[in-house]
Scaffold this active site. Structure first.
Site, PDB file in Angstrom:
ATOM      1  N   ASP A 151       2.157  -7.189  -8.105  1.00  0.00           N
ATOM      2  CA  ASP A 151       0.633  -6.834  -8.536  1.00  0.00           C
ATOM      3  C   ASP A 151      -0.397  -7.108  -7.711  1.00  0.00           C
ATOM      4  O   ASP A 151      -0.204  -7.870  -6.833  1.00  0.00           O
ATOM      5  CB  ASP A 151       0.151  -7.737  -9.970  1.00  0.00           C
ATOM      6  CG  ASP A 151       0.577  -6.860 -11.133  1.00  0.00           C
ATOM      7  OD1 ASP A 151       0.245  -5.806 -11.219  1.00  0.00           O
ATOM      8  OD2 ASP A 151       1.187  -7.540 -12.119  1.00  0.00           O
TER       9      ASP A 151
ATOM     10  N   HIS B 160       1.262  -6.534 -17.705  1.00  0.00           N
ATOM     11  CA  HIS B 160       1.859  -6.345 -16.391  1.00  0.00           C
ATOM     12  C   HIS B 160       3.272  -6.851 -16.115  1.00  0.00           C
ATOM     13  O   HIS B 160       4.157  -6.156 -15.539  1.00  0.00           O
ATOM     14  CB  HIS B 160       0.858  -7.460 -15.454  1.00  0.00           C
ATOM     15  CG  HIS B 160      -0.497  -7.214 -15.283  1.00  0.00           C
ATOM     16  ND1 HIS B 160      -1.040  -6.660 -14.072  1.00  0.00           N
ATOM     17  CD2 HIS B 160      -1.421  -7.477 -16.096  1.00  0.00           C
ATOM     18  CE1 HIS B 160      -2.500  -6.387 -14.487  1.00  0.00           C
ATOM     19  NE2 HIS B 160      -2.507  -6.756 -15.365  1.00  0.00           N
TER      20      HIS B 160
END
Length: 448
Positions: A120, A29
């Site tokens: 995210d 990520h």
């Protein structure tokens, strides 16, 4: 997608817009959102990247594919690692960073015409302050394929081929109870976002991007598919890998890496080693254990190979025990295949440069990513069926898959198909291409 100076706009309105990037604190990520940060920064926007001090350091030193001068334009905002410098678990960071992140966003809000928070999904709880600030808006950055996203959101995936539908990996066993609880805890904050950004291309995921856009939970939420965000022109820097690869024939090397969160048993490592040796195919194997909370302190578990393995394969293979520049290795002309866990970061890197995958998924979105690549796009082979995930993968199975991908007519057909898809995906990021138009649309929207 290429970052270049043409993107930079001398626009007074743009300078008043600040973009704040809030990634989940895990390498896959961190990496995707840093690539995105550099891409947005190339349009002349001020971009802030928020993370634990350790994770910010980690993502910078591992950012092989990005130009250091592009990274230098990003404003990194370091959060304290924790009590006594101890790094919290990834899951803890998704729930324990709300206060410092909210404080930073409020500060930016007081100084800017508009603050754009890109985060995210797993950081939704931490950015909930955006709903109370009139000049602040948020967007979820999706780090997985649209196909997997549809699967995890339980949307009705219609496959025209019923036999193919029977092969679709089950969702059983893909998530731990802890992870399910974490997802549920973020769900209540899903409506604070104004839209979603997807690191995929309509060339890869068009049907499923449409399915997501039509879903009830996305009504009135804008959608942009801007991927791949990985730079499409990569330099091969000085590295032992490239010294070795430069001596190998085109398409002859299998690259093997299972990401930063996968740990194999000693027995499975031995089977993989034996399978590679018996296949007699050239390979680069990144042999490292999963990242711990703090990747820079303490002794990592040393993974042991069969006695004499490295000596026996020294003319055929290369074992790398540290961090490897994966995008550049995949883009090298000698690379002809990639054995992977099928994390989306790895998938999109492989697709972009046209390298087929030997798919060995472990958990989460990976089984469906593997299915997308092997059964739908037909640019890879499966190493282990998801239903057999508890079983040891034998050396003979590994040998057969490696030989088929690297040294058979079927493998050549798969490789040709992968190269054609890679070319189409790269074209989508160029001026006039679908992904580039989506990116331009997103930038125009946030700087309106």
């Amino acid at each position: 997608m290429e970052i270049n100076s043409e993107n930079v706009a001398n626009n007074e309105q743009i300078s008043e817009v600040v973009v704040v990037i809030v990634p989940t604190q895990a390498q896959g990520h961190l990496n995707q959102l840093l690539q995105f940060a550099c891409l947005v920064s190339s349009f002349g926007l001020s971009v802030y990247y928020i993370g634990l001090a350790n994770c910010n350091y980690q993502v910078r030193i591992r950012a092989n594919a990005l130009n250091p001068s592009d990274i230098a334009k990003i404003h990194f905002h370091d959060l304290p690692n924790g009590r006594g410098g101890k790094i919290p678990s990834v899951w803890d960071t998704c729930m324990l960073l709300q206060e410092p992140i909210a404080s930073f966003i409020r500060d930016m809000s007081s100084k800017s015409r508009r603050v754009v928070v890109v985060h995210d999904y797993l950081m939704s709880y931490n950015v909930q302050v955006v709903s109370s600030l009139p000049n602040t808006e948020s967007y979820v950055f999706s780090c997985i394929s649209a196909f997997s996203s549809c699967s995890l959101k339980m949307l009705d995936i219609q496959l025209e081929d019923q036999e193919l539908l029977k092969k679709l990996p089950s969702l059983e066993g893909i998530l731990t109870d802890e992870f399910r609880d974490l997802l549920a805890s973020q769900h209540r904050y899903k409506d604070i976002r104004s839209g979603d950004i997807h690191n995929t291309s309509k060339v890869i995921d068009g049907k499923y991007l449409d399915l997501l856009a039509q879903a009830e939970f996305n009504l009135n939420k804008k959608q942009w598919a801007i991927g791949p965000i990985l730079p499409t022109k990569l330099d091969h820097r000085n590295n032992i890998c490239f010294e070795w690869m430069n001596k190998q024939p085109p398409n002859s090397v299998l690259y093997i890496s299972f990401g930063t969160t996968t740990s194999f048993s000693d027995r499975q490592i031995k089977e993989l080693a034996v399978g590679l040796e018996q296949s007699k195919q050239k390979f680069i194997w990144v042999l490292r254990d999963a990242d711990r909370g703090d990747s820079f302190t303490g002794e990592a578990r040393r993974l042991e190979l069969p006695k004499g393995f490295e000596e026996r394969v020294k003319n055929v293979g290369l074992v790398v025990r540290g961090w490897a520049p994966q995008p550049e290795i995949l883009a090298h002309s000698s690379t002809g295949g990639f054995m992977s866990h099928c994390g989306w970061n790895s998938c999109i890197e492989s697709i972009t440069v046209g390298v087929p995958i030997a798919a060995w998924p472990m958990y989460a979105d990976q089984p469906r990513n593997g299915f997308l690549l092997t059964e739908m796009l037909k640019i890879g082979l499966i190493v282990r069926e998801w239903e057999k995930r508890e079983e040891l993968v034998s050396a003979s199975t590994i040998e057969n898959v490696v030989r088929k991908l690297m040294a058979s007519d079927e493998g050549d057909v798969i490789r040709k198909r992968a190269k054609e898809l890679g070319e189409a995906v790269r074209c989508s990021t160029e001026k006039g291409g679908a992904s580039r138009m989506e990116l331009d649309s997103f930038i125009a929207h946030i700087t309106r």
